[in-house]
Design an enzyme around this catalytic site. Structure first.
Site, mmCIF file in Angstrom:
data_model
loop_
_atom_site.group_PDB
_atom_site.id
_atom_site.type_symbol
_atom_site.label_atom_id
_atom_site.label_comp_id
_atom_site.label_asym_id
_atom_site.label_seq_id
_atom_site.Cartn_x
_atom_site.Cartn_y
_atom_site.Cartn_z
ATOM 1 N N HIS A 44 -10.688 12.948 1.007
ATOM 2 C CA HIS A 44 -9.676 11.916 0.804
ATOM 3 C C HIS A 44 -9.751 11.360 -0.621
ATOM 4 O O HIS A 44 -10.722 11.589 -1.347
ATOM 5 C CB HIS A 44 -9.868 10.766 1.807
ATOM 6 C CG HIS A 44 -9.402 11.088 3.189
ATOM 7 N ND1 HIS A 44 -10.151 11.845 4.071
ATOM 8 C CD2 HIS A 44 -8.253 10.770 3.843
ATOM 9 C CE1 HIS A 44 -9.489 11.969 5.205
ATOM 10 N NE2 HIS A 44 -8.338 11.329 5.094
ATOM 11 N N PRO B 238 -5.787 7.624 14.426
ATOM 12 C CA PRO B 238 -6.508 7.875 13.182
ATOM 13 C C PRO B 238 -5.691 8.686 12.186
ATOM 14 O O PRO B 238 -5.919 8.592 10.982
ATOM 15 C CB PRO B 238 -7.738 8.665 13.644
ATOM 16 C CG PRO B 238 -7.926 8.280 15.072
ATOM 17 C CD PRO B 238 -6.547 8.080 15.604
ATOM 18 N N ASN B 239 -4.736 9.462 12.680
ATOM 19 C CA ASN B 239 -3.901 10.261 11.785
ATOM 20 C C ASN B 239 -2.529 10.445 12.438
ATOM 21 O O ASN B 239 -2.444 10.861 13.591
ATOM 22 C CB ASN B 239 -4.544 11.623 11.523
ATOM 23 C CG ASN B 239 -3.974 12.300 10.292
ATOM 24 O OD1 ASN B 239 -2.771 12.317 10.079
ATOM 25 N ND2 ASN B 239 -4.855 12.856 9.473
ATOM 26 N N PHE B 240 -1.471 10.126 11.698
ATOM 27 C CA PHE B 240 -0.116 10.242 12.228
ATOM 28 C C PHE B 240 0.570 11.546 11.822
ATOM 29 O O PHE B 240 1.709 11.771 12.207
ATOM 30 C CB PHE B 240 0.736 9.064 11.765
ATOM 31 C CG PHE B 240 0.548 7.822 12.591
ATOM 32 C CD1 PHE B 240 1.047 7.745 13.878
ATOM 33 C CD2 PHE B 240 -0.140 6.735 12.089
ATOM 34 C CE1 PHE B 240 0.876 6.605 14.649
ATOM 35 C CE2 PHE B 240 -0.319 5.583 12.848
ATOM 36 C CZ PHE B 240 0.188 5.518 14.126
ATOM 37 N N GLY C 152 -2.161 2.428 12.194
ATOM 38 C CA GLY C 152 -2.666 3.540 11.414
ATOM 39 C C GLY C 152 -3.945 3.190 10.687
ATOM 40 O O GLY C 152 -4.547 4.030 10.035
ATOM 41 N N THR C 153 -4.374 1.932 10.796
ATOM 42 C CA THR C 153 -5.638 1.504 10.201
ATOM 43 C C THR C 153 -6.791 2.116 10.976
ATOM 44 O O THR C 153 -6.825 2.027 12.206
ATOM 45 C CB THR C 153 -5.744 -0.033 10.239
ATOM 46 O OG1 THR C 153 -4.616 -0.590 9.557
ATOM 47 C CG2 THR C 153 -7.023 -0.509 9.578
ATOM 48 N N THR C 154 -7.749 2.730 10.286
ATOM 49 C CA THR C 154 -8.882 3.359 10.954
ATOM 50 C C THR C 154 -10.118 2.470 10.848
ATOM 51 O O THR C 154 -10.135 1.492 10.112
ATOM 52 C CB THR C 154 -9.192 4.737 10.358
ATOM 53 O OG1 THR C 154 -9.501 4.586 8.963
ATOM 54 C CG2 THR C 154 -8.008 5.673 10.508
ATOM 55 N N GLY D 139 0.819 -1.205 0.000
ATOM 56 C CA GLY D 139 0.000 0.000 0.000
ATOM 57 C C GLY D 139 0.853 1.255 0.000
ATOM 58 O O GLY D 139 2.067 1.212 0.251
ATOM 59 N N LYS E 224 -10.355 5.281 -0.514
ATOM 60 C CA LYS E 224 -10.513 5.134 0.933
ATOM 61 C C LYS E 224 -11.786 4.358 1.235
ATOM 62 O O LYS E 224 -12.846 4.639 0.648
ATOM 63 C CB LYS E 224 -10.535 6.504 1.611
ATOM 64 C CG LYS E 224 -10.540 6.424 3.133
ATOM 65 C CD LYS E 224 -10.318 7.799 3.743
ATOM 66 C CE LYS E 224 -10.339 7.739 5.271
ATOM 67 N NZ LYS E 224 -9.298 6.831 5.814
#
Length: 263
Positions: free
Chosen positions: A153, A124-126, A97-99, A11, A157
């Site tokens: 996005h 949810p966001n890095f 990091g997977t939501t 990915g 997504k």
């Protein structure tokens, strides 16, 4: 030296994470989890770096055979939860990091972390800027109770609204008394036109090719508006936060949800 497994290496986030690990002397990539290419090495996959690192399709097999400290989980919610739970059961600390995890799943992982005395960070966001955007929005909500969240996005997504938008709304809720926004007799000519309703505020999701990750939080009050906005131009923006989380996760024995709790 932190030994790292990456789930989702093909990915866009996963490929950036491989570069991240390669660029730091205190990290070493020891395996990857992928939905195909079992038994191959990263060097066998054309789009991936020329590394002698094994690929597993079965996460349990990977965790049983590979000596690792940290799992960087960057797949999809269903697989991500299974990977995270299995990693913790094998003594491997997840940085996720997977939501799209549910409250029940996060509660179960929190219990497991306490039981196994192991750390886990779910963000949810890095992107550091996105985390600051969420914090600033939480502060502003004390004074501006009318707020809409617009998140944009890329069109691949899977979840809507984004995990960042949901986390932002949760943080705003902590500072804002419930208020149903808009006209009391408001009618939607087309259902969904006003976006999702979360605690009276509205969340709007845009999905278009060409976008990466963008969010603006718009506050309104008589005579003025306030917009707090963040844009990730490319996925390198998330790597600083992932590195921070890999350092922090080795020090904790709990689940931390949200990078704002690490900064």
């Amino acid at each position: 030296m932190k030994k790292i497994i990456i789930a989702g290496p093909r990915g866009k986030m996963g490929s950036e994470a491989i570069k991240l690990v390669q660029s730091h002397e205190d990290m070493r990539l020891v395996a990857c989890i992928d939905r195909k290419n079992n038994g191959k090495k990263l060097a066998d996959i054309a789009e991936l770096p020329n590394l002698d690192v094994p690929i597993y399709e079965d996460a349990l097999e990977c965790f049983s055979e590979i000596d690792a400290d940290i799992l960087i989980e960057l797949t999809i919610p269903e697989q991500g939860y299974k990977h995270t739970k299995a990693a913790m059961e094998h003594g491997i600390r997840p940085v996720v990091g997977t939501t799209g995890f549910t409250e029940e799943q996060i509660d179960e992982l929190s219990w497991l972390a306490s039981e196994r005395k192991i750390g886990c960070i779910i963000a949810p966001n890095f992107a550091i800027g996105a985390v600051l955007m969420m914090k600033f929005s939480q502060m502003a909500a004390q004074y501006f109770p009318d707020v809409d969240i617009i998140e944009k996005h890329h069109d691949n997504k899977l979840d809507a609204p984004s995990g960042t938008a949901v986390k932002t709304a949760e943080m705003i809720k902590e500072s804002r008394e419930y208020k149903k926004q808009g006209h009391a007799d408001e009618k939607e000519t087309y259902p969904g036109a006003r976006g999702a309703d979360y605690d009276g505020m509205r969340i709007h999701s845009v999905r278009l090719p060409g976008l990466v990750a963008h969010q603006e939080v718009i506050f309104g009050s008589p005579g003025q508006t306030l917009t707090i906005k963040h844009d990730s131009i490319n996925r390198a923006s998330f790597m600083e936060g992932i590195k921070l989380a890999t350092d922090k996760v080795m020090e904790i024995q709990e689940v931390i949800y949200g990078l704002e709790n690490v900064l």
